[in-house]
Write an enzyme that holds these catalytic residues in place. Structure first.
Site, short mmCIF file in Angstrom:
data_model
loop_
_atom_site.label_atom_id
_atom_site.label_comp_id
_atom_site.label_asym_id
_atom_site.label_seq_id
_atom_site.Cartn_x
_atom_site.Cartn_y
_atom_site.Cartn_z
N LYS A 142 22.14 39.30 -6.74
CA LYS A 142 21.16 38.43 -7.93
C LYS A 142 19.97 40.16 -7.49
O LYS A 142 19.60 40.21 -6.58
CB LYS A 142 21.05 37.45 -6.41
CG LYS A 142 21.60 36.23 -6.75
CD LYS A 142 20.70 35.54 -6.26
CE LYS A 142 19.35 34.81 -6.43
NZ LYS A 142 19.22 33.28 -5.54
N ASP A 157 0.54 -0.95 0.12
CA ASP A 157 0.22 -0.32 0.29
C ASP A 157 0.32 1.08 0.03
O ASP A 157 0.29 2.26 0.30
CB ASP A 157 -1.23 -0.25 0.92
CG ASP A 157 -0.12 -0.50 2.38
OD1 ASP A 157 0.36 0.05 2.80
OD2 ASP A 157 -0.46 -0.17 3.75
N THR A 213 20.00 29.97 -11.20
CA THR A 213 20.95 31.14 -11.18
C THR A 213 22.72 31.41 -11.13
O THR A 213 23.22 31.88 -11.71
CB THR A 213 21.20 31.05 -9.60
OG1 THR A 213 20.04 31.14 -8.83
CG2 THR A 213 21.95 31.74 -8.45
N GLU A 235 3.31 2.38 2.04
CA GLU A 235 3.49 2.52 3.66
C GLU A 235 5.45 2.47 3.84
O GLU A 235 5.59 0.48 2.75
CB GLU A 235 3.08 2.22 4.96
CG GLU A 235 1.76 2.78 4.77
CD GLU A 235 0.74 2.09 5.99
OE1 GLU A 235 1.34 1.35 6.49
OE2 GLU A 235 -0.82 2.38 6.48
#
Length: 506
Positions: A373, A204, A408, A206
């Site tokens: 920046k 499932d 960046t 988990e």
């Protein structure tokens, strides 16, 4: 005889009492009464005597506990005063020579266990004497195996040659699914095996955690980067699992602290401070200590309470040593002019530390510059790099802590080239690239002609094939040294000082 004496005593008492009170009033009945009582007393005494003799003949093993020495059954042939009372006790049966008590068995078992432990300790001490020679071989094996990583040729900060013998048995290293490779290298450098732990998922979805060996009374180091929600859940479940298994201490070694960029709440935004929330969860699960590698902001250490200390390791000096070896000139050449460039204002401290180590190793002056920046438009992800410092005609090393989309970094590299940089290198601690179908940053960086190469650490494991311009620096020696010093209560922050320290294994 004993019964007879008893009846005589009773008879004497009754007779005395009777004589005092009634004898002078009933003299006519005195002679018959005395005769009747005397005959009755003798008959009763003889009957009791016969019963005692029959009882003794039936079984001498069941003699009464106490008896008079004047009785025939006790000391009949010896002259003992009547006042002497002897204690009759059954003599225990004689034990066989091979038979032993439970206490003696326990003592033998304890002695045997002590001898085994002593022999094991001697064997371990003998093996640890060879660790100093093996440490260099282990480092060389990191350099020569087929792992796609690089290391410095000289171990500037990894000094561990041996662990104290009594420490080697007191700790274990567990590696989560997100840090299997770096955890294995750390255990390899410390000369201990990586311990068995199963991590997976149920049908499932988990998370499934199983510790497959005893951790009782031991100091456990969990190597696990929180690169995803599943990795974070594994770490949160491993800590209480170890606690319930009676581990003495649990230290979380987190090469990459996920959600670290969510360290503050922006103005008018309804958003979590995820970095602080994760710190609270780790403490609630029962972690004793945390060792992190290059946190996005120093303020993250304050998210943990004083009872859970945080060791903040900065790998920038290790990267500086690598660049020193790469840029070191030949014998007939001069050391090239170098400028260390901070990727933005928040990276000035990292760039300064990088520059200090590079100057120390090279003995030459190294310049420092900063790129600011500024967004090209409100809401835009594009940045315009503005330089503070001198890079013209110099080799530039760009310093950042995280490379993710590469936006960046690409902007900064192009800006440095425009400012006249001769050649450009880059260093970023954490490479958060993700799968190829989501992030193409490595390919875009590979296509940059201005970039010589980008150096990143192995704090985050990746299954994708990285291009040649991206090199991965193995920081396992730094983490191994930190763990060794933690075990011996030595300073961790001073590892990167390049100063001689008193060795715990001296």
């Amino acid at each position: 005889m004993k019964g007879l004496r008893k009846i005589s005593t009773v008879f004497s008492r009754n007779l005395s009492s009777a004589s005092r009170h009634n004898f002078h009033h009933n003299t006519q009945f005195s002679a018959p009464l005395i005769l009747c009582l005397g005959v009755t007393g003798v008959s009763v005494a003889l009957q009791i005597q016969r019963q005692n003799e029959a009882f003794c003949e039936e079984g001498e093993s069941d003699l009464p506990s106490f008896g008079s020495s004047s009785d025939p059954m006790f000391l009949a042939d010896q002259e003992v005063p009547l006042e002497t009372i002897s204690l009759q006790s059954r003599i225990p049966p004689t034990r066989d020579e091979n038979e032993t008590t439970n206490l003696q068995k326990s003592i033998r078992a304890l002695d045997s266990a002590h001898d085994i432990a002593f022999r094991e300790q001697q064997a371990l001490a003998t093996s640890m004497q060879d660790v100093a020679a093996q440490a260099k071989d282990r480092v060389q094996s990191l350099q020569t195996h087929d792992h796609p990583m690089v290391t410095t040729q000289k171990m500037y900060f990894y000094k561990t040659s041996e662990l104290q013998t009594d420490m080697a048995d007191r700790f274990i290293i567990l590696a989560g699914s997100s840090s299997v490779d770096v955890g294995g290298d750390i255990a390899h450098l410390l000369g201990v095996p990586i311990n068995q732990m199963h991590t997976g998922k149920f049908i499932d979805g988990e998370v499934n955690i199983q510790i497959q060996e005893s951790v009782r009374g031991k100091h456990v180091y969990i190597i696990n980067s929180t690169t995803s929600a599943d990795a974070l859940m594994e770490l949160l479940l491993m800590i209480p699992t170890l606690r319930r298994a009676s581990a003495k201490k649990v230290t979380a070694v987190i090469p990459y602290y996920g959600y670290s960029r969510q360290d503050q709440k922006h103005f008018r935004r309804r958003e979590p401070i995820a970095a602080a929330d994760i710190a609270l969860m780790l403490e609630e699960m029962g972690v004793d200590r945390v060792i992190c590698l290059d946190l996005h902001a120093d303020s993250l250490q304050g998210f943990f309470s004083p009872t859970c200390p945080v060791e903040h390791l900065m790998p920038a000096p290790v990267a500086a040593a690598y660049f020193h070896e790469e840029l070191m000139p030949r014998a007939d050449e001069n050391y090239p002019p170098i400028t260390v460039v901070a990727a933005h204002e928040g990276q000035v401290a990292r760039a300064t530390q990088f520059r200090t180590v590079l100057q120390r190793l090279s003995g030459q002056n190294v310049d420092l510059a900063v790129l600011t920046k500024s967004k090209m438009a409100p809401g835009s992800s594009q940045y315009e790099a503005k330089l503070v410092g001198n890079v013209a005609g110099r080799k530039c090393i760009l310093v950042d802590d995280i490379v993710n989309t590469g936006t960046t970094m690409v902007s900064n590299i192009e800006g440095l080239k425009q400012y006249g940089a001769e050649s450009i290198y880059a260093w970023a601690t954490h490479a958060v690239f993700g799968p190829p179908n989501v992030n193409d940053a490595p390919e875009r960086l590979q296509e940059l002609d201005e970039l010589e190469f980008l150096l990143v650490s192995n704090s985050i494991a990746t299954e994708r094939q990285l291009p040649p311009k991206i090199r991965v620096l193995n920081v396992a020696p730094l983490l191994a040294e930190a763990i060794a010093r933690s075990l011996h209560n030595q300073s961790i922050s001073s590892i990167l000082s390049l100063e001689p320290l008193e060795r715990y294994d001296a």
